[in-house]
Design a protein around this motif. Structure first.
Motif, PDB file in Angstrom:
ATOM      1  N   LEU A 152      28.984 -37.278  10.757  1.00 59.12           N
ATOM      2  CA  LEU A 152      29.843 -36.685  10.072  1.00 59.12           C
ATOM      3  C   LEU A 152      30.729 -38.089   9.098  1.00 59.12           C
ATOM      4  O   LEU A 152      31.147 -38.260   9.822  1.00 59.12           O
ATOM      5  N   PRO A 153      31.089 -37.513   7.761  1.00 60.49           N
ATOM      6  CA  PRO A 153      32.113 -38.400   7.438  1.00 60.49           C
ATOM      7  C   PRO A 153      33.340 -37.775   7.804  1.00 60.49           C
ATOM      8  O   PRO A 153      33.908 -38.799   6.892  1.00 60.49           O
ATOM      9  N   LEU A 154      33.584 -36.584   7.868  1.00 58.86           N
ATOM     10  CA  LEU A 154      34.940 -36.714   8.558  1.00 58.86           C
ATOM     11  C   LEU A 154      34.809 -37.341   9.351  1.00 58.86           C
ATOM     12  O   LEU A 154      34.450 -37.753  10.897  1.00 58.86           O
ATOM     13  N   SER A 155      36.318 -37.601   9.561  1.00 57.25           N
ATOM     14  CA  SER A 155      36.966 -38.926  11.415  1.00 57.25           C
ATOM     15  C   SER A 155      36.808 -37.775  12.081  1.00 57.25           C
ATOM     16  O   SER A 155      37.617 -35.944  12.087  1.00 57.25           O
ATOM     17  N   ALA A 156      36.639 -37.894  13.508  1.00 63.68           N
ATOM     18  CA  ALA A 156      36.158 -36.579  14.100  1.00 63.68           C
ATOM     19  C   ALA A 156      36.765 -37.437  15.727  1.00 63.68           C
ATOM     20  O   ALA A 156      36.143 -38.608  16.485  1.00 63.68           O
ATOM     21  N   LEU A 157      37.624 -36.743  16.978  1.00 65.61           N
ATOM     22  CA  LEU A 157      37.871 -37.364  18.123  1.00 65.61           C
ATOM     23  C   LEU A 157      37.999 -36.390  18.994  1.00 65.61           C
ATOM     24  O   LEU A 157      38.440 -35.423  18.661  1.00 65.61           O
ATOM     25  N   ILE A 158      37.513 -36.622  19.943  1.00 69.39           N
ATOM     26  CA  ILE A 158      37.805 -35.709  21.333  1.00 69.39           C
ATOM     27  C   ILE A 158      38.791 -36.235  22.242  1.00 69.39           C
ATOM     28  O   ILE A 158      38.981 -37.466  22.801  1.00 69.39           O
ATOM     29  N   THR A 159      39.747 -35.195  22.730  1.00 71.30           N
ATOM     30  CA  THR A 159      40.880 -35.889  23.616  1.00 71.30           C
ATOM     31  C   THR A 159      41.034 -34.417  24.713  1.00 71.30           C
ATOM     32  O   THR A 159      40.709 -34.023  24.630  1.00 71.30           O
ATOM     33  N   LYS A 160      41.124 -35.609  25.572  1.00 71.19           N
ATOM     34  CA  LYS A 160      41.476 -34.767  27.272  1.00 71.19           C
ATOM     35  C   LYS A 160      43.054 -35.154  27.170  1.00 71.19           C
ATOM     36  O   LYS A 160      43.317 -36.475  28.047  1.00 71.19           O
ATOM     37  N   TYR A 161      43.888 -33.764  27.339  1.00 67.19           N
ATOM     38  CA  TYR A 161      45.388 -34.297  27.571  1.00 67.19           C
ATOM     39  C   TYR A 161      45.817 -35.306  26.787  1.00 67.19           C
ATOM     40  O   TYR A 161      46.990 -36.063  27.600  1.00 67.19           O
ATOM     41  N   GLY A 162      45.984 -35.149  25.755  1.00 65.53           N
ATOM     42  CA  GLY A 162      46.090 -35.890  24.556  1.00 65.53           C
ATOM     43  C   GLY A 162      45.889 -37.051  24.308  1.00 65.53           C
ATOM     44  O   GLY A 162      46.335 -37.890  23.659  1.00 65.53           O
ATOM     45  N   MET A 163      44.575 -37.664  25.730  1.00 59.50           N
ATOM     46  CA  MET A 163      43.987 -39.069  25.823  1.00 59.50           C
ATOM     47  C   MET A 163      42.724 -39.381  24.694  1.00 59.50           C
ATOM     48  O   MET A 163      41.726 -38.252  25.376  1.00 59.50           O
ATOM     49  N   ILE A 164      42.705 -40.333  24.065  1.00 59.45           N
ATOM     50  CA  ILE A 164      41.280 -40.431  23.252  1.00 59.45           C
ATOM     51  C   ILE A 164      40.261 -40.375  24.223  1.00 59.45           C
ATOM     52  O   ILE A 164      40.108 -41.420  25.015  1.00 59.45           O
ATOM     53  N   GLN A 165      39.423 -39.258  24.325  1.00 56.84           N
ATOM     54  CA  GLN A 165      38.294 -39.923  25.298  1.00 56.84           C
ATOM     55  C   GLN A 165      36.625 -40.003  24.530  1.00 56.84           C
ATOM     56  O   GLN A 165      35.555 -41.152  24.287  1.00 56.84           O
ATOM     57  N   TYR A 166      36.920 -39.512  22.768  1.00 57.81           N
ATOM     58  CA  TYR A 166      35.647 -40.195  21.963  1.00 57.81           C
ATOM     59  C   TYR A 166      36.327 -40.292  20.406  1.00 57.81           C
ATOM     60  O   TYR A 166      36.992 -39.869  20.139  1.00 57.81           O
ATOM     61  N   ALA A 167      35.728 -40.504  19.981  1.00 52.41           N
ATOM     62  CA  ALA A 167      36.107 -41.094  18.013  1.00 52.41           C
ATOM     63  C   ALA A 167      34.246 -41.625  17.057  1.00 52.41           C
ATOM     64  O   ALA A 167      33.711 -42.284  17.688  1.00 52.41           O
ATOM     65  N   ASN A 168      34.185 -40.822  16.367  1.00 51.51           N
ATOM     66  CA  ASN A 168      33.443 -41.296  15.660  1.00 51.51           C
ATOM     67  C   ASN A 168      33.205 -42.237  14.809  1.00 51.51           C
ATOM     68  O   ASN A 168      34.690 -43.071  14.296  1.00 51.51           O
ATOM     69  N   GLN A 169      32.341 -43.036  14.529  1.00 46.57           N
ATOM     70  CA  GLN A 169      32.945 -44.528  13.052  1.00 46.57           C
ATOM     71  C   GLN A 169      32.981 -43.823  12.233  1.00 46.57           C
ATOM     72  O   GLN A 169      34.555 -44.977  11.710  1.00 46.57           O
ATOM     73  N   ALA A 170      33.630 -42.923  11.508  1.00 46.65           N
ATOM     74  CA  ALA A 170      34.918 -42.217  10.318  1.00 46.65           C
ATOM     75  C   ALA A 170      36.453 -42.515  10.850  1.00 46.65           C
ATOM     76  O   ALA A 170      37.104 -42.939  10.053  1.00 46.65           O
ATOM     77  N   THR A 171      36.044 -42.131  12.321  1.00 46.05           N
ATOM     78  CA  THR A 171      37.408 -42.570  12.832  1.00 46.05           C
ATOM     79  C   THR A 171      37.372 -43.750  13.153  1.00 46.05           C
ATOM     80  O   THR A 171      38.983 -44.262  12.632  1.00 46.05           O
ATOM     81  N   LEU A 172      37.156 -44.738  13.061  1.00 46.56           N
ATOM     82  CA  LEU A 172      37.240 -46.323  13.896  1.00 46.56           C
ATOM     83  C   LEU A 172      37.820 -46.783  12.311  1.00 46.56           C
ATOM     84  O   LEU A 172      38.774 -47.146  12.329  1.00 46.56           O
ATOM     85  N   ARG A 173      37.014 -46.490  10.815  1.00 46.37           N
ATOM     86  CA  ARG A 173      37.305 -47.072   9.749  1.00 46.37           C
ATOM     87  C   ARG A 173      38.437 -46.074   9.576  1.00 46.37           C
ATOM     88  O   ARG A 173      39.628 -46.952   8.883  1.00 46.37           O
ATOM     89  N   LEU A 174      38.407 -45.145   9.209  1.00 41.70           N
ATOM     90  CA  LEU A 174      40.273 -44.204   9.005  1.00 41.70           C
ATOM     91  C   LEU A 174      41.322 -45.388  10.712  1.00 41.70           C
ATOM     92  O   LEU A 174      42.166 -45.561   9.341  1.00 41.70           O
ATOM     93  N   LEU A 175      40.997 -45.765  11.176  1.00 44.25           N
ATOM     94  CA  LEU A 175      41.985 -46.403  12.229  1.00 44.25           C
ATOM     95  C   LEU A 175      42.327 -47.876  12.193  1.00 44.25           C
ATOM     96  O   LEU A 175      43.550 -48.617  13.303  1.00 44.25           O
ATOM     97  N   HIS A 176      41.401 -48.213  11.268  1.00 42.21           N
ATOM     98  CA  HIS A 176      40.821 -49.703  10.825  1.00 42.21           C
ATOM     99  C   HIS A 176      40.624 -50.593  12.126  1.00 42.21           C
ATOM    100  O   HIS A 176      41.056 -51.368  12.786  1.00 42.21           O
TER     101      HIS A 176
END
Length: 481
Positions: A152-176
């Motif tokens: 996915l070209p958009l940033s995608a992340l999965i959280t549980k109770y406000g904690m990040i459990q998964y992040a795709n490559q677009a999210t890594l690029r977004l957050l540097h």
């Protein structure tokens, strides 16, 4: 007749819900119950005649001989063993059976027969197989889902109770971030800038109360400290067997910067239009003043008419400057608070009634019985209602009625000012709000700009409906409390 204890044992054996058989040490079937016949799909006679011995289950005789040859049973000693076996049912299906052997030796003599209980494990194994298949499918779906998120070209992340459990490559690029381990386990409170924490709290409260999350726009902080603006949505999903939140975000930093540039450009364009209009509007009276001053210098005696014209033109310049000052006020900060708009409008009606009566105009209020609350700055909204009522009265040379209506819904308040004046054409309506455009003989056209700016700053809108000779209706919409 058999003793009662023996009769009771026979009854329990025959009516047991599990298949049972009594087998001799030589493998001969001595007795079977109905449950075993039903399980194996054979009659008692077939089992007694050796059908049991001819099948895979017939191997129990060899198992018994092998086990009993390994030890000598002591008096009253009980031994038991278990054997798992496959059985091909006459109906064509395979059964998974577990055979439980138990035997006891009477005093001073070895055992001569044993009890065999047949446990059908087929439903258990089938259920286990179904669960295994479902788990495999879930794993395949989750792997496919993650692969989709990775592409996915958009940033995608999965959280549980406000904690990040998964992040795709677009999210890594977004957050540097250089690696996914840099963001796993981080709280969203760290990623979201403190200025947007109230939005996080509001979304969590909304989900707790209504099970809804909805779209949102955040200011975030990258791992290198850079700030960005993101916009997206959050959905409730399942991740690794537990409920989680899937968020899809788009970086709109450049888009916001472009919007700000466009807005700034529009402001400069408006400022240019205002400057041109001011120059035009003020130049005319200044030209008149300059001309009459020259006449006065060349004249041997003063002329009252000249002074009246000069005074009139100076007042016109003062009017233009005052309206420009009012136009700038809505842009400045002001203290907003809840207030009853009904009380404000009633004050304005009382103020304008005398002037309306002098012009043979009647103001008809149509107000609700209960107070109507909005959030804003009361004095600025007073300016709006005064402007609209003045415009309505100036549009009615021959008198008439002005209907002032206040309506409230769950989320909005509508204030409607309707007159019986000369009305406007569609072209005139489209030109409303342009600097120094007016449909009146005298006026600057800035009053409607002031009104629109104040309403906009209060989060509302204004709508105009008009037809020539049919009157005009201005409808103001404001958010209700």
């Amino acid at each position: 007749m058999l003793p009662y204890s023996v009769q009771r044992q026979d009854f329990a054996f025959e009516h047991a819900i599990i298949g049972m058989a009594i087998v001799s040490i030589d493998g001969e079937v001595l007795q079977v119950n109905s449950a075993l016949c039903e399980l194996l799909g054979c009659s008692k006679q077939e089992l007694m005649d050796g059908a049991l011995k001819a099948t895979n289950i017939g191997g129990i005789q060899e198992v018994i001989r092998h086990k009993t040859g390994d030890f000598q049973l002591k008096p009253s000693q009980v031994t038991a063993l278990q054997v798992g076996m496959k059985y091909e049912h006459p109906a064509g299906r395979n059964l998974d059976l577990k055979l439980h052997f138990s035997a006891s030796a009477e005093a001073q003599s070895p055992f001569r027969h044993c009890l065999v209980q047949f446990e059908n494990l087929t439903p258990v194994y089938e259920l286990q197989e179904q669960l295994t298949q479902k788990e495999m499918k879930l794993v395949e779906k989750e792997e496919g889902f993650q692969q989709l998120l990775e592409e996915l070209p958009l940033s995608a992340l999965i959280t549980k109770y406000g904690m990040i459990q998964y992040a795709n490559q677009a999210t890594l690029r977004l957050l540097h971030a250089s690696n996914v381990s840099d963001v796993l386990g981080i709280s969203t409170d760290v990623v979201v800038d403190p200025s947007s924490h109230h939005k996080l709290a509001r979304r969590r409260t909304r989900y707790a109360e209504y099970r809804e999350i909805g779209p949102v726009t955040y200011l975030i902080r990258c791992l290198d400290g850079q700030q960005k603006i993101v916009s997206g949505i959050t959905l409730v999903t399942t991740y690794r067997g537990e409920k989680a939140a899937l968020s899809i975000f788009k970086d709109i930093t450049e888009q916001k910067m472009e919007e700000d540039r466009i807005m700034q450009s529009e402001k400069l364009t408006t400022a240019g239009q205002l400057a041109a209009g001011i120059a035009h509007e003020i130049r005319n009276p200044l030209t008149s003043i300059n001309g009459f001053i020259k006449l006065l210098r060349s004249s041997e005696q003063s002329n009252k008419l000249y002074f009246d014209i000069i005074e009139s033109e100076l007042k016109r310049i003062e009017l233009i400057v005052n309206e420009l000052l009012v136009l700038s006020k809505p842009e400045t900060s002001h203290v907003s608070k809840p207030f009853d708009v009904l009380g404000i409008v009633e004050q304005i009606v009382t103020l304008m009634k005398v002037q309306a009566a002098l012009n043979n105009i009647e103001i008809i209020p149509r107000f609700p019985a209960e107070p109507v609350y909005v959030h804003g700055e009361a004095n600025q909204l007073k300016q709006v209602f005064i402007n609209l009522l003045k415009n309505a009265m100036e549009a009615m040379d021959q008198g008439g009625t002005i209907t002032l209506t206040i309506q409230q819904s769950d989320s909005d308040v509508h204030i409607i000012v309707q007159d019986d004046g000369i009305g406007m054409t569609p072209e005139q309506i489209r030109s409303l709000g342009q600097p120094f455009y007016t449909t009146k003989d005298s006026g600057t056209g800035l009053g409607y700009m002031i009104t629109k700016n104040i309403i906009h700053n209060h989060g509302g809108s204004i709508h105009v409906e008009s037809s020539p000779e049919q009157g005009t209706s201005f409808t103001i919409q404001l958010p209700a409390l």
